[in-house]
Design a protein around this motif. Structure first.
Motif, PDB file in Angstrom:
ATOM      1  N   GLY A 159      42.705  16.124  12.317  1.00 33.89           N
ATOM      2  CA  GLY A 159      42.064  16.983  13.258  1.00 33.89           C
ATOM      3  C   GLY A 159      42.096  18.078  12.463  1.00 33.89           C
ATOM      4  O   GLY A 159      43.601  18.633  12.735  1.00 33.89           O
ATOM      5  N   GLY A 160      41.598  18.762  11.750  1.00 29.82           N
ATOM      6  CA  GLY A 160      41.629  20.238  11.085  1.00 29.82           C
ATOM      7  C   GLY A 160      42.732  21.325  11.978  1.00 29.82           C
ATOM      8  O   GLY A 160      43.728  22.213  11.498  1.00 29.82           O
ATOM      9  N   GLY A 161      42.112  21.023  13.294  1.00 25.85           N
ATOM     10  CA  GLY A 161      42.472  22.254  14.504  1.00 25.85           C
ATOM     11  C   GLY A 161      43.778  21.288  14.972  1.00 25.85           C
ATOM     12  O   GLY A 161      44.681  22.282  15.614  1.00 25.85           O
ATOM     13  N   GLN A 162      44.405  19.931  14.931  1.00 27.13           N
ATOM     14  CA  GLN A 162      45.763  19.778  15.262  1.00 27.13           C
ATOM     15  C   GLN A 162      46.758  19.234  14.443  1.00 27.13           C
ATOM     16  O   GLN A 162      48.155  19.935  14.594  1.00 27.13           O
ATOM     17  CB  GLN A 162      45.242  18.068  14.806  1.00 27.13           C
ATOM     18  CG  GLN A 162      43.889  17.954  16.657  1.00 27.13           C
ATOM     19  CD  GLN A 162      44.656  18.425  17.913  1.00 27.13           C
ATOM     20  OE1 GLN A 162      46.084  18.255  18.516  1.00 27.13           O
ATOM     21  NE2 GLN A 162      43.644  19.046  19.118  1.00 27.13           N
ATOM     22  N   VAL A 222      33.001   3.056   2.999  1.00 26.81           N
ATOM     23  CA  VAL A 222      33.306   3.734   3.545  1.00 26.81           C
ATOM     24  C   VAL A 222      33.991   5.218   3.117  1.00 26.81           C
ATOM     25  O   VAL A 222      34.464   5.705   1.318  1.00 26.81           O
ATOM     26  CB  VAL A 222      34.861   3.697   4.379  1.00 26.81           C
ATOM     27  CG1 VAL A 222      35.473   4.955   5.020  1.00 26.81           C
ATOM     28  CG2 VAL A 222      34.548   2.609   5.224  1.00 26.81           C
ATOM     29  N   VAL A 223      32.992   6.663   3.543  1.00 24.02           N
ATOM     30  CA  VAL A 223      32.780   7.807   2.467  1.00 24.02           C
ATOM     31  C   VAL A 223      33.648   9.017   3.113  1.00 24.02           C
ATOM     32  O   VAL A 223      33.125   8.974   4.771  1.00 24.02           O
ATOM     33  CB  VAL A 223      31.521   8.314   2.296  1.00 24.02           C
ATOM     34  CG1 VAL A 223      31.333   9.644   1.336  1.00 24.02           C
ATOM     35  CG2 VAL A 223      30.911   7.101   1.200  1.00 24.02           C
ATOM     36  N   VAL A 224      34.640   9.191   3.362  1.00 20.16           N
ATOM     37  CA  VAL A 224      35.519  10.157   3.557  1.00 20.16           C
ATOM     38  C   VAL A 224      35.719  11.674   2.965  1.00 20.16           C
ATOM     39  O   VAL A 224      35.635  11.849   1.976  1.00 20.16           O
ATOM     40  CB  VAL A 224      37.049   9.808   3.131  1.00 20.16           C
ATOM     41  CG1 VAL A 224      38.131  10.948   4.242  1.00 20.16           C
ATOM     42  CG2 VAL A 224      37.221   8.541   3.905  1.00 20.16           C
ATOM     43  N   GLY A 225      34.789  12.481   3.849  1.00 21.11           N
ATOM     44  CA  GLY A 225      34.643  13.975   3.522  1.00 21.11           C
ATOM     45  C   GLY A 225      35.027  15.035   4.217  1.00 21.11           C
ATOM     46  O   GLY A 225      36.019  14.574   5.405  1.00 21.11           O
ATOM     47  N   GLY A 226      35.146  16.202   4.093  1.00 22.65           N
ATOM     48  CA  GLY A 226      34.988  17.265   5.051  1.00 22.65           C
ATOM     49  C   GLY A 226      36.428  18.770   4.534  1.00 22.65           C
ATOM     50  O   GLY A 226      36.501  17.952   3.417  1.00 22.65           O
ATOM     51  N   GLY A 227      36.580  19.178   4.945  1.00 27.52           N
ATOM     52  CA  GLY A 227      37.193  20.331   4.224  1.00 27.52           C
ATOM     53  C   GLY A 227      39.385  19.172   4.281  1.00 27.52           C
ATOM     54  O   GLY A 227      39.563  20.238   3.546  1.00 27.52           O
ATOM     55  N   VAL A 228      39.452  18.632   5.241  1.00 26.59           N
ATOM     56  CA  VAL A 228      40.982  18.048   5.343  1.00 26.59           C
ATOM     57  C   VAL A 228      41.365  16.739   3.801  1.00 26.59           C
ATOM     58  O   VAL A 228      42.258  16.672   3.092  1.00 26.59           O
ATOM     59  CB  VAL A 228      40.681  17.342   6.888  1.00 26.59           C
ATOM     60  CG1 VAL A 228      42.668  16.233   6.125  1.00 26.59           C
ATOM     61  CG2 VAL A 228      41.304  18.439   8.010  1.00 26.59           C
ATOM     62  N   ALA A 229      39.905  16.800   3.496  1.00 27.76           N
ATOM     63  CA  ALA A 229      39.844  15.738   2.555  1.00 27.76           C
ATOM     64  C   ALA A 229      39.465  16.395   0.904  1.00 27.76           C
ATOM     65  O   ALA A 229      39.677  15.630  -0.369  1.00 27.76           O
ATOM     66  CB  ALA A 229      38.954  14.959   2.735  1.00 27.76           C
ATOM     67  N   ALA A 237      33.860  12.660   8.104  1.00 29.89           N
ATOM     68  CA  ALA A 237      33.906  14.181   7.959  1.00 29.89           C
ATOM     69  C   ALA A 237      35.549  14.449   8.311  1.00 29.89           C
ATOM     70  O   ALA A 237      35.071  14.739   9.858  1.00 29.89           O
ATOM     71  CB  ALA A 237      32.798  14.677   8.502  1.00 29.89           C
ATOM     72  N   LEU A 238      36.125  15.015   7.568  1.00 30.44           N
ATOM     73  CA  LEU A 238      37.785  14.994   8.485  1.00 30.44           C
ATOM     74  C   LEU A 238      37.190  16.848   8.605  1.00 30.44           C
ATOM     75  O   LEU A 238      37.280  17.759   7.326  1.00 30.44           O
ATOM     76  CB  LEU A 238      38.441  14.962   7.175  1.00 30.44           C
ATOM     77  CG  LEU A 238      38.918  13.564   7.433  1.00 30.44           C
ATOM     78  CD1 LEU A 238      40.421  13.133   6.520  1.00 30.44           C
ATOM     79  CD2 LEU A 238      39.077  12.745   8.652  1.00 30.44           C
ATOM     80  N   GLY A 239      36.716  17.264   9.850  1.00 31.65           N
ATOM     81  CA  GLY A 239      36.986  18.643   9.525  1.00 31.65           C
ATOM     82  C   GLY A 239      37.545  19.368  10.793  1.00 31.65           C
ATOM     83  O   GLY A 239      39.061  18.364  10.450  1.00 31.65           O
ATOM     84  N   THR A 240      37.416  20.041  11.799  1.00 28.32           N
ATOM     85  CA  THR A 240      38.266  20.782  12.953  1.00 28.32           C
ATOM     86  C   THR A 240      37.952  19.288  13.554  1.00 28.32           C
ATOM     87  O   THR A 240      38.948  19.441  14.362  1.00 28.32           O
ATOM     88  CB  THR A 240      37.317  22.007  13.380  1.00 28.32           C
ATOM     89  OG1 THR A 240      37.226  22.872  12.393  1.00 28.32           O
ATOM     90  CG2 THR A 240      38.529  22.394  14.374  1.00 28.32           C
ATOM     91  N   GLY A 241      36.949  19.032  13.603  1.00 31.88           N
ATOM     92  CA  GLY A 241      36.718  17.350  14.888  1.00 31.88           C
ATOM     93  C   GLY A 241      36.329  16.750  13.524  1.00 31.88           C
ATOM     94  O   GLY A 241      36.992  17.008  11.889  1.00 31.88           O
TER      95      GLY A 241
END
Ligand SMILES: [Zn+2]
Length: 297
Positions: A178-181, A241-248, A128-132
């Motif tokens: 990372g979304g924060g980076q 492998v599943v990739v999700g989260g805000g950055v995805a 999960a690609l989020g802030t972290g």
């Protein structure tokens, strides 16, 4: 016929999901996203949502660490009003249905692995690609948490470079994607270190508008993710492998190039099928329903 209830109690929004039957994968009877309020208001909200439908069991996500036996929250960074309380216990009293707590990252990963993009596969790694960045290895529907519960920290595997990470190391995956980076990397790339830090979404918009520094940042992010995918493959050999989260959410700039690069750079690896997450913001609520089914079984 009885139903299961999943509550994904998030920092800004709470997802309520009612699923037919007691296996966790039945048809959706109702779902609703409401603004997050305190636990007492949540109890009332859930009572209204469930109405007079019979619910056999529920589970609710907790964003933080909690005692597995009592459900008492030790520490929630984003929802500090939960510290020292047992939110699932209080909701249970409010709606007169047995229920339990499940860690939010685990619920999201299990939901996505079991009912989303990983469905049908026995051995799934979810990123999960989020802030972290969160990772979880799910085998047969269960998270492999490791001896100390610390497995899956894919955001903190070393990739390259000297950027300081939130964890204290340098060069972690998180420092690249990372979304924060991403905003920081963009400011560096433009040579404007002191500028206000942009969001990941702003970096993507700039890249789409033709901003070259933003495109370089996202290309680097995709390459870092590709390295991580190869390391996950080397260590765990998952089927999917599943990739999700805000950055995805803008996969053409990050995730799809990463999948392509990983395929190109693989040598000895037995590459997994690489897929984008499918359940979006509902993954956690589905994971909570599955946790409720698990409690009943
Ligand atoms: Zn780190």
């Amino acid at each position: 016929m009885s139903a299961l209830l999943g509550i994904d109690y998030g920092g800004t929004h709470t997802k309520l999901l009612l699923v037919d039957g007691t296996d966790g994968d039945g048809p959706i009877l109702a779902r609703e996203s409401v603004r997050t309020a305190g636990v007492d208001e949540l109890g009332q909200e859930v009572r209204r949502f469930v109405a007079d439908r019979p619910v056999a069991q529920f589970a609710m996500t907790v964003a933080g660490t909690f005692d597995a036996g009592t459900g008492v929250v030790r520490r929630s960074v984003n929802m500090p009003w939960l510290d020292g309380t047992a939110p699932a216990h209080r909701v249970s009293e409010a709606i007169d249905v047995p229920g339990s707590a499940v860690q939010d990252g685990i619920a999201t990963a299990v939901g996505e692995a079991t009912l989303g993009a990983g469905r049908g596969a026995e051995d799934v790694f979810v990123i999960a690609l989020g802030t972290g960045i969160a990772g979880a290895h799910i085998v047969g529907g269960e998270v492999r948490a490791g001896a100390h519960g610390g497995a899956g920290e894919v955001g903190h595997i070393a990739i390259a470079g000297e950027h300081r990470c939130s964890c204290g190391q340098t060069g972690c995956l998180e420092t690249w994607i990372g979304g924060g980076q991403l905003g920081r990397r963009w400011a560096e790339q433009r040579g404007s270190g002191a500028a206000a830090v942009s969001t990941a979404h702003e970096v993507v918009l700039a890249a789409e508008a033709g901003d070259e520094p933003a495109q370089v940042v996202l290309r680097n992010a995709g390459q870092a993710l590709a390295k991580a995918l190869l390391q996950v493959s080397a260590m765990l050999d998952p089927a999917v492998v599943v990739v999700g989260g805000g950055v995805a959410r803008s996969p053409q700039w990050t995730v799809h190039p990463a999948f392509d690069t990983a395929r190109r750079d693989a040598t000895f690896h037995r590459l997994p099928e690489m897929r984008l997450a499918e359940l979006g913001v509902w993954a956690g609520a589905h994971g909570a329903v599955l946790a409720a089914a698990h409690e009943l079984a």
